[in-house]
Design an enzyme around this catalytic site. Structure first.
Site, short mmCIF file in Angstrom:
data_model
loop_
_atom_site.label_atom_id
_atom_site.label_comp_id
_atom_site.label_asym_id
_atom_site.label_seq_id
_atom_site.Cartn_x
_atom_site.Cartn_y
_atom_site.Cartn_z
N GLY A 130 44.86 67.13 110.61
CA GLY A 130 44.56 67.41 109.20
C GLY A 130 44.76 68.88 108.90
O GLY A 130 45.13 69.67 109.77
N ALA A 152 31.81 68.65 110.90
CA ALA A 152 32.32 69.23 109.64
C ALA A 152 31.65 68.51 108.48
O ALA A 152 31.78 67.29 108.33
CB ALA A 152 33.83 69.06 109.57
N TYR A 197 30.95 59.96 98.44
CA TYR A 197 31.38 60.95 99.43
C TYR A 197 30.19 61.81 99.86
O TYR A 197 29.91 61.95 101.06
CB TYR A 197 32.50 61.81 98.84
N LYS A 206 28.53 61.82 103.64
CA LYS A 206 28.44 63.02 104.48
C LYS A 206 26.98 63.39 104.73
O LYS A 206 26.64 63.90 105.79
CB LYS A 206 29.20 64.19 103.84
#
Ligand code: UDP
Length: 320
Positions: A10, A117, A149, A153
């Site tokens: 990525g 992350a 999202y 996370k």
């Protein structure tokens, strides 16, 4: 030491791979190329100290072997990009929650340190700017895909901290704030590569909403440097760190800056949020990190200005 990077092909993962190799580590990068790209790591493939594995992180057989062979796991693989999240919420939730769950379970089996992350989306619609790591997240309703999202996370962070608290697994959580740099693609929504691409192509720069929302854009090299230091610092274990820049700019001014730096004749067009994303889309008005914690522990201080970074992105686009 041998490091495993999930999402190693990525945008951030490829820069992290380079930084670890430069520091003398061996790197194994696993990526399913769903949003990563082989081109990001082509220059590393073939090096004796670099190995690329084309596989998804939910393949537990492969992950078990890779984790067992490495000393540390940098877990970057995730569904990212607001546009992608709104378009494909099932993929987002499953990748982020099931993927991280698998990574933590396997890392715990071999007692490997995990660097997770995470993201400034965790703060949601909070107005408590600048955001401190212990500040509240303010989430929107489950009927708006964007919040999937942030919540996925957040669940990753909860799970990592739970493994640390309950099982003694060493984890470090890094919350990235609008990280930008060469190799980032605009395909999934990110504004900086989109504006640079539009300016160089002579197309209109698409400013969403009224353009008065602001962000702080961090250079990927600054962020990756901080991640390496946090991974090595014993007192970072079990802690959460904001990583970003404190140079705040509105999106309208960003568009103007990109036009000036590229010398483009492109106009700026305003696009309503509901047209850009979906009806009822909620954006964050301001997003600024408080970086005191990383400053105090590792002396984190961003070295690149926004203009420096934009110039490197422009060069990258011109060369590719
Ligand atoms: N944005 C924009 N035009 C674009 C893409 C994004 O105006 O073509 C806006 C977006 O609505 C947000 C900001 O730029 O307010 C940053 O968007 P990005 O997706 O890069 O990151 P976010 O901060 O939303 O995670």
């Amino acid at each position: 030491m041998k490091a495993l990077i999930t999402g190693g092909a990525g945008f951030i993962g490829s820069h992290l791979s380079e930084a670890l190799l430069t520091a003398g580590h061996q790197v194994v990068a696993i990526d399913d190329l769903s949003t990563g790209a082989e081109a990001n790591i082509r220059h590393l493939v073939g090096r004796p100290d670099f190995q690329f594995v084309l596989e998804t992180i939910t393949n537990e057989t492969v992950m078990d072997r890779l984790v067992s062979e490495c000393g540390i796991v940098y877990h970057l693989a995730a569904a990212v990009g607001v546009e992608l999240i709104v378009r494909d919420p099932v993929h987002t939730i499953e990748t982020n929650v099931l993927g991280t769950s698998a990574v933590l379970r396997i890392a715990n089996r071999y007692r490997r340190k995990v660097i997770l992350a995470s993201t400034s989306e965790i703060y949601g619609k909070s107005n408590a700017v600048p955001f401190r790591e212990d500040g509240d997240g303010v989430m929107g309703p489950t009927t708006r895909s964007r919040w999937a999202y942030a919540n996925s996370k957040a669940m990753d962070e909860f799970l990592a901290l739970a493994y640390h608290k309950q099982r003694g697994l060493p984890v470090v959580i890094c919350r990235f704030f609008n990280t930008i740099g060469p190799r980032q693609t605009g395909r999934y929504g990110m504004v900086a590569p989109r504006f640079v691409h539009q300016a160089l192509a002579g197309e209109p720069l698409t400013v969403y909403g009224d353009g008065q929302q602001s962000r702080c854009f961090a250079d990927v090299l600054d962020v990756v440097g901080a991640v390496l230091k946090l991974a090595e610092h014993p007192r970072a274990v079990g802690e959460v760190f904001n990583l970003g820049s404190t140079e705040e700019i509105t999106i309208m001014d960003l568009a103007r800056r990109v036009i000036a730096l590229t010398g483009s004749a492109s106009p700026i067009v305003m696009v309503p949020y509901e047209q850009a994303y979906e009806p009822g889309f909620e954006d964050m008005h301001r997003r600024v990190p408080d970086i005191t914690r990383a400053q105090e522990l590792i002396g984190y201080r961003p070295r690149y200005s926004l203009d420096d970074t934009l110039r490197r992105i422009i060069v990258h686009f011109r060369e590719n």
